[in-house]
Design a protein around this motif. Structure first.
Motif, short mmCIF file in Angstrom:
data_model
loop_
_atom_site.label_atom_id
_atom_site.label_comp_id
_atom_site.label_asym_id
_atom_site.label_seq_id
_atom_site.Cartn_x
_atom_site.Cartn_y
_atom_site.Cartn_z
N ASP A 48 -7.01 25.78 -35.32
CA ASP A 48 -7.84 26.95 -35.65
C ASP A 48 -8.82 27.31 -34.53
OD1 ASP A 48 -6.62 27.30 -38.17
OD2 ASP A 48 -7.95 25.79 -39.04
N ALA A 49 -8.46 27.02 -33.29
CA ALA A 49 -9.33 27.33 -32.16
C ALA A 49 -9.06 28.72 -31.58
CB ALA A 49 -9.17 26.28 -31.06
N TYR A 50 -7.85 29.25 -31.83
CA TYR A 50 -7.43 30.50 -31.21
C TYR A 50 -7.40 31.65 -32.20
CZ TYR A 50 -5.94 27.54 -27.36
OH TYR A 50 -5.91 26.64 -26.33
N GLY A 51 -7.58 32.83 -31.67
CA GLY A 51 -7.43 34.07 -32.42
C GLY A 51 -6.71 35.07 -31.55
N GLY A 52 -6.48 36.23 -32.10
CA GLY A 52 -5.81 37.28 -31.34
C GLY A 52 -6.75 37.92 -30.33
N LEU A 53 -6.16 38.75 -29.50
CA LEU A 53 -6.94 39.53 -28.54
C LEU A 53 -7.50 40.76 -29.26
CD1 LEU A 53 -4.51 39.45 -25.48
CD2 LEU A 53 -6.50 37.97 -25.92
N VAL A 54 -8.76 41.08 -29.01
CA VAL A 54 -9.42 42.20 -29.67
C VAL A 54 -9.65 43.30 -28.64
CG1 VAL A 54 -11.44 42.93 -31.00
CG2 VAL A 54 -10.52 40.62 -31.30
N PRO A 55 -8.80 44.34 -28.64
CA PRO A 55 -8.96 45.41 -27.65
C PRO A 55 -10.33 46.09 -27.68
CG PRO A 55 -6.81 45.57 -28.67
CD PRO A 55 -7.59 44.53 -29.44
N GLN A 56 -10.98 46.13 -28.86
CA GLN A 56 -12.30 46.76 -28.95
C GLN A 56 -13.37 45.97 -28.20
OE1 GLN A 56 -10.16 46.29 -31.53
NE2 GLN A 56 -10.50 47.77 -33.14
N PHE A 57 -13.16 44.67 -27.99
CA PHE A 57 -14.14 43.83 -27.31
C PHE A 57 -13.95 43.78 -25.81
CE2 PHE A 57 -14.99 40.77 -31.14
CZ PHE A 57 -15.55 41.81 -31.83
N PHE A 58 -12.74 44.09 -25.34
CA PHE A 58 -12.45 43.99 -23.91
C PHE A 58 -11.42 45.05 -23.56
CE2 PHE A 58 -10.22 42.30 -20.20
CZ PHE A 58 -11.29 41.99 -19.38
N ARG A 59 -11.62 45.71 -22.47
CA ARG A 59 -10.68 46.76 -22.05
C ARG A 59 -9.50 46.12 -21.31
NH1 ARG A 59 -13.12 51.00 -23.75
NH2 ARG A 59 -15.31 51.40 -23.46
N PHE A 60 -8.47 45.83 -22.09
CA PHE A 60 -7.28 45.22 -21.52
C PHE A 60 -6.43 46.23 -20.76
CE2 PHE A 60 -8.32 42.39 -25.06
CZ PHE A 60 -8.29 41.17 -24.41
N GLY A 61 -6.71 47.51 -20.92
CA GLY A 61 -5.87 48.53 -20.33
C GLY A 61 -4.66 48.72 -21.21
N PRO A 62 -3.69 49.47 -20.72
CA PRO A 62 -2.48 49.68 -21.54
C PRO A 62 -1.83 48.34 -21.90
CG PRO A 62 -2.50 51.15 -19.64
CD PRO A 62 -3.63 50.18 -19.46
N THR A 76 -2.21 35.51 -17.52
CA THR A 76 -2.64 36.54 -18.45
C THR A 76 -3.07 35.92 -19.77
OG1 THR A 76 -1.05 38.08 -17.48
CG2 THR A 76 -1.82 38.61 -19.70
N PRO A 77 -4.19 36.35 -20.34
CA PRO A 77 -4.56 35.84 -21.66
C PRO A 77 -3.61 36.38 -22.74
CG PRO A 77 -6.20 37.43 -20.90
CD PRO A 77 -5.22 37.25 -19.79
N LEU A 78 -3.01 35.47 -23.49
CA LEU A 78 -2.15 35.84 -24.62
C LEU A 78 -2.91 35.75 -25.93
CD1 LEU A 78 1.18 34.04 -23.67
CD2 LEU A 78 0.53 36.43 -23.26
N LEU A 79 -3.89 34.84 -25.98
CA LEU A 79 -4.74 34.66 -27.15
C LEU A 79 -6.18 34.49 -26.67
CD1 LEU A 79 -2.69 32.04 -29.20
CD2 LEU A 79 -2.86 34.50 -29.65
N GLY A 80 -7.09 34.74 -27.59
CA GLY A 80 -8.49 34.50 -27.33
C GLY A 80 -9.01 33.44 -28.27
N CYS A 81 -10.28 33.31 -28.30
CA CYS A 81 -10.95 32.36 -29.18
C CYS A 81 -10.90 32.88 -30.62
CB CYS A 81 -12.40 32.20 -28.73
SG CYS A 81 -13.37 31.06 -29.73
N GLU A 82 -11.02 31.98 -31.57
CA GLU A 82 -11.05 32.38 -32.97
C GLU A 82 -12.25 33.28 -33.25
OE1 GLU A 82 -13.43 31.29 -35.37
OE2 GLU A 82 -14.49 30.14 -33.87
N CYS A 83 -13.26 33.27 -32.38
CA CYS A 83 -14.44 34.11 -32.57
C CYS A 83 -14.18 35.56 -32.18
CB CYS A 83 -15.63 33.57 -31.79
SG CYS A 83 -15.57 33.90 -30.01
N GLY A 84 -13.07 35.82 -31.49
CA GLY A 84 -12.73 37.18 -31.09
C GLY A 84 -12.92 37.47 -29.62
N GLU A 85 -13.58 36.61 -28.89
CA GLU A 85 -13.80 36.81 -27.45
C GLU A 85 -12.74 36.03 -26.68
OE1 GLU A 85 -15.89 38.84 -26.01
OE2 GLU A 85 -17.04 39.38 -27.79
#
Length: 145
Positions: A48-62, A76-85
């Motif tokens: 439970d350490a990972y979460g999805g990538l949140v486009p609203q928190f970081f501008r990943f581009g297309p 390339t980051p495929l996942l982020g932290c469970e906190c959303g960052e």
């Protein structure tokens, strides 16, 4: 050489009021696959350490550029932290594209460089199916923005 199936879930995070992108490999969320791998390998912390990538928190581009590894970084980051960052606790991978394949390999957790992810992946995807899945993700992100 076996190929994997890819999907990208774009789902609401009720705890944050945002949407996250979670890749699914062969129908299983990448978050579940990496949790199992790290837990089975005795890595700490894990589970439970990972979460999805949140486009609203970081501008990943297309999304197509991001998930084709065109950010200019080696991984390339495929996942982020469970906190959303994503920078807090990311799962990184090398993404290689050819005319026929997209390959995810050389996984790493940059905050724990001693961890060995050799047994995780590689994941090989049919390029056309991968691009179709990315197209669906891009439309969902554009509609949700």
């Amino acid at each position: 050489m076996d190929q994997n199936e890819i999907q990208f879930s774009y789902r609401a995070r009720d705890d944050r009021g945002v949407f996250e992108v979670v890749p699914r490999v062969d129908g299983t969320p990448l978050t579940d696959l990496i949790d199992k791998f790290e837990t089975d390998a005795g890595m700490r912390p894990s589970g439970d350490a990972y979460g999805g990538l949140v486009p609203q928190f970081f501008r990943f581009g297309p999304m197509e550029d991001h998930f084709h590894g065109r950010l200019g970084d080696a991984k390339t980051p495929l996942l982020g932290c469970e906190c959303g960052e994503w920078g807090c606790w990311p799962l990184l991978a090398r993404i290689t594209t050819t005319d026929d394949l997209v390959i995810w390999d050389a996984f790493e957790q940059p905050h724990r460089p001693a961890r060995d992810y050799t047994g995780f992946g590689p994941f090989r995807f049919d390029r056309h199916r991968y691009d179709d899945a990315l197209g669906k993700l891009s439309r969902a992100v554009d509609e949700g923005s």
